[in-house]
Design a protein around this motif. Sequence first.
Motif, PDB file in Angstrom:
ATOM      1  N   LEU A  15       0.840  -1.206   0.000  1.00  0.00           N
ATOM      2  CA  LEU A  15       0.000   0.000   0.000  1.00  0.00           C
ATOM      3  C   LEU A  15       0.875   1.256   0.000  1.00  0.00           C
ATOM      4  O   LEU A  15       0.616   2.205  -0.760  1.00  0.00           O
ATOM      5  CB  LEU A  15      -0.924  -0.020   1.226  1.00  0.00           C
ATOM      6  CG  LEU A  15      -2.139   0.892   1.154  1.00  0.00           C
ATOM      7  CD1 LEU A  15      -3.082   0.461   0.040  1.00  0.00           C
ATOM      8  CD2 LEU A  15      -2.893   0.918   2.485  1.00  0.00           C
ATOM      9  N   GLY A  16       1.916   1.241   0.837  1.00  0.00           N
ATOM     10  CA  GLY A  16       2.820   2.399   0.886  1.00  0.00           C
ATOM     11  C   GLY A  16       3.482   2.630  -0.467  1.00  0.00           C
ATOM     12  O   GLY A  16       3.522   3.770  -0.979  1.00  0.00           O
ATOM     13  N   GLU A  17       3.959   1.562  -1.085  1.00  0.00           N
ATOM     14  CA  GLU A  17       4.631   1.689  -2.386  1.00  0.00           C
ATOM     15  C   GLU A  17       3.659   2.169  -3.461  1.00  0.00           C
ATOM     16  O   GLU A  17       4.052   2.881  -4.391  1.00  0.00           O
ATOM     17  CB  GLU A  17       5.255   0.351  -2.796  1.00  0.00           C
ATOM     18  CG  GLU A  17       6.480  -0.008  -1.981  1.00  0.00           C
ATOM     19  CD  GLU A  17       7.078  -1.351  -2.400  1.00  0.00           C
ATOM     20  OE1 GLU A  17       6.811  -1.807  -3.531  1.00  0.00           O
ATOM     21  OE2 GLU A  17       7.802  -1.931  -1.575  1.00  0.00           O
ATOM     22  N   SER A  18       2.406   1.761  -3.337  1.00  0.00           N
ATOM     23  CA  SER A  18       1.438   2.121  -4.384  1.00  0.00           C
ATOM     24  C   SER A  18       1.227   3.637  -4.417  1.00  0.00           C
ATOM     25  O   SER A  18       1.102   4.228  -5.499  1.00  0.00           O
ATOM     26  CB  SER A  18       0.105   1.387  -4.181  1.00  0.00           C
ATOM     27  OG  SER A  18      -0.610   1.923  -3.082  1.00  0.00           O
ATOM     28  N   VAL A  19       1.179   4.252  -3.240  1.00  0.00           N
ATOM     29  CA  VAL A  19       0.950   5.707  -3.205  1.00  0.00           C
ATOM     30  C   VAL A  19       2.188   6.456  -3.699  1.00  0.00           C
ATOM     31  O   VAL A  19       2.073   7.454  -4.434  1.00  0.00           O
ATOM     32  CB  VAL A  19       0.535   6.140  -1.781  1.00  0.00           C
ATOM     33  CG1 VAL A  19       0.539   7.664  -1.657  1.00  0.00           C
ATOM     34  CG2 VAL A  19      -0.858   5.591  -1.469  1.00  0.00           C
ATOM     35  N   ILE A  70      -4.746   0.593  -6.677  1.00  0.00           N
ATOM     36  CA  ILE A  70      -4.021   1.849  -6.946  1.00  0.00           C
ATOM     37  C   ILE A  70      -3.001   1.619  -8.073  1.00  0.00           C
ATOM     38  O   ILE A  70      -2.788   2.487  -8.924  1.00  0.00           O
ATOM     39  CB  ILE A  70      -3.361   2.371  -5.650  1.00  0.00           C
ATOM     40  CG1 ILE A  70      -4.461   2.799  -4.669  1.00  0.00           C
ATOM     41  CG2 ILE A  70      -2.415   3.539  -5.943  1.00  0.00           C
ATOM     42  CD1 ILE A  70      -3.970   3.215  -3.291  1.00  0.00           C
ATOM     43  N   GLY A  71      -2.419   0.414  -8.119  1.00  0.00           N
ATOM     44  CA  GLY A  71      -1.530   0.073  -9.235  1.00  0.00           C
ATOM     45  C   GLY A  71      -2.258   0.184 -10.560  1.00  0.00           C
ATOM     46  O   GLY A  71      -1.742   0.744 -11.530  1.00  0.00           O
ATOM     47  N   ARG A  72      -3.478  -0.307 -10.612  1.00  0.00           N
ATOM     48  CA  ARG A  72      -4.270  -0.218 -11.854  1.00  0.00           C
ATOM     49  C   ARG A  72      -4.594   1.240 -12.194  1.00  0.00           C
ATOM     50  O   ARG A  72      -4.595   1.625 -13.372  1.00  0.00           O
ATOM     51  CB  ARG A  72      -5.558  -1.016 -11.706  1.00  0.00           C
ATOM     52  CG  ARG A  72      -5.290  -2.516 -11.681  1.00  0.00           C
ATOM     53  CD  ARG A  72      -6.542  -3.284 -12.092  1.00  0.00           C
ATOM     54  NE  ARG A  72      -6.200  -4.673 -12.345  1.00  0.00           N
ATOM     55  CZ  ARG A  72      -6.777  -5.710 -11.754  1.00  0.00           C
ATOM     56  NH1 ARG A  72      -7.750  -5.501 -10.881  1.00  0.00           N
ATOM     57  NH2 ARG A  72      -6.420  -6.933 -12.041  1.00  0.00           N
ATOM     58  N   ILE A  73      -4.882   2.033 -11.167  1.00  0.00           N
ATOM     59  CA  ILE A  73      -5.175   3.460 -11.395  1.00  0.00           C
ATOM     60  C   ILE A  73      -3.951   4.142 -12.025  1.00  0.00           C
ATOM     61  O   ILE A  73      -4.088   4.949 -12.959  1.00  0.00           O
ATOM     62  CB  ILE A  73      -5.563   4.145 -10.058  1.00  0.00           C
ATOM     63  CG1 ILE A  73      -6.951   3.641  -9.606  1.00  0.00           C
ATOM     64  CG2 ILE A  73      -5.545   5.668 -10.196  1.00  0.00           C
ATOM     65  CD1 ILE A  73      -7.322   4.018  -8.191  1.00  0.00           C
ATOM     66  N   ILE A  74      -2.755   3.760 -11.523  1.00  0.00           N
ATOM     67  CA  ILE A  74      -1.519   4.352 -12.072  1.00  0.00           C
ATOM     68  C   ILE A  74      -1.433   4.081 -13.580  1.00  0.00           C
ATOM     69  O   ILE A  74      -1.091   4.967 -14.363  1.00  0.00           O
ATOM     70  CB  ILE A  74      -0.280   3.788 -11.344  1.00  0.00           C
ATOM     71  CG1 ILE A  74      -0.279   4.250  -9.890  1.00  0.00           C
ATOM     72  CG2 ILE A  74       1.013   4.219 -12.043  1.00  0.00           C
ATOM     73  CD1 ILE A  74       0.712   3.503  -9.004  1.00  0.00           C
TER      74      ILE A  74
END
Lengths: 219, 276
Positions: A28-32, A101-105
């Motif tokens: 989660l931290g890495e995703s942000v 969040i990875g997909r959002i990126i």
Amino acid sequence: MPRVVFVRELGFLQDEILALGSMVSQALGESVIALGERNAAKAQELIQRDQEVNRKRYAIEGDCLRLMATQQPMAGDLRLLASVLEITTELERIGDYAKGIGRIILLVGPEPLMKPLVDIPLMCEQVLKMLDRALDAFIHQDADAARAIAAEDDLVDDLYNKIYRDIIGFLVEKPQLFDRANYLLWAAHNLERAGDRTVNICERVLFNVTGQMTELDVT
Amino acid sequence: MTITLERPMVRRKESPAPQANGGQYAIETNGLNIYYGAFHAVRNVEMKVARRKITAMIGPSGCGKSTVLRCFNRMNDLIPSARIEGEVLFQGENIYADYVDSVEVRRRIGMVFQKANPFPKSIYDNVAWGARINGFKGNVDNMVERSLRGAALWDEVKDKLQQSALGLSGGQQQRLCIARAIAVEPEIILMDEPASALDPIATLRIEDLMQELAKDYTIIVVTHNMQQAARVSDFTAFFSVDEQRTGHMVEFGPTDQIFTNPSDQRTEDYITGRFG
């Protein structure tokens, strides 16, 4: 100590929960961070890594069911295993939010974000702080800590509401940025849900310690 | 504790040479059928018992599980009408072969019974006796201490070794019998309902002890207590009876699998309480 093997297996299961918690917390931290950098390679990696989370979740569930079937857990042991089953599901879902969040990126692409990320990293930091302490409360059977951590979810909700208002305000001025605004709102929503899942973990800690099913998120 | 697993069977002079491969399993049965007179008690048991693991045999009364257990160290020889067909391989050798000494089989494959049966002698003598008559040449005191420690009894009896074994509690007596069994350094310990006469706490102590012993010995346990089999064993064999009252093995596999996802519906029915 009697039932040495069973006690050792319960300890192993708690270690596995910590390991799973660490995996999803890291993700989660890495995703942000990756969202701030629009780092597509990291996003792909996060999506892939979620499979490891899922595998560990199934392994923990399998161990729980095996111990329930073979060791006839009672009282605190039974509550512990029931809690582990729930907590592992909550953690797996938090892993899904990181993957989301990875997909959002990937959807956002390399273009600059509609505004610099300020509140979303704050939200993430707050959720991760709560998550780490919730797992600590689980290991140490700390009901007071579980209640206190759950109360802090208001901070996450406040940040989410602020982000929501900011984005809506932004859209009024620049409606052509609807998609990109929407992506950021999704990311914030994922973090808000991760906070709710952490509260659920706190409820399971309370159940484990007290035997009471208590809903902590009543606001 | 060091146990040598590959000792050849004691033989009479005319016996064939020992097999180079001592067998992959502690016990392996091939087409084992057991009869009491004309009654076909157990049919066609094919079982491979892993070394240094705990294997449990469960099933309803009369399914033949104790009968099979007693076959594993030729205890059924003592029943005049009993006879077997097929093979019981111990380290790759058929323990029913003509050349095999049944007394040696029982020394190498020890047994603990349902009811603790200490001799009416001192605690010390109960442990020392079996080794002495087997020609033990080492330090008996050390052997007694090692055996009592191995049976998790030493701390409770070290100050009263010369007192009568009959003064011990039921659970202590059963652990004394386990100490007596391991004193002669068997390779396999057969246990026939070892905890069924004990209270729940003493039962759990025996179960913990079994798991400790499995580091050095192969253990095969018959139990009516399905939960005990689930708690303690690595592998479980489920036995049942057919309409002729002949026992047979329905399913044999890792205990985790038997108790979470058995392959045979009859096993599922038994362990979920729908049958038996």
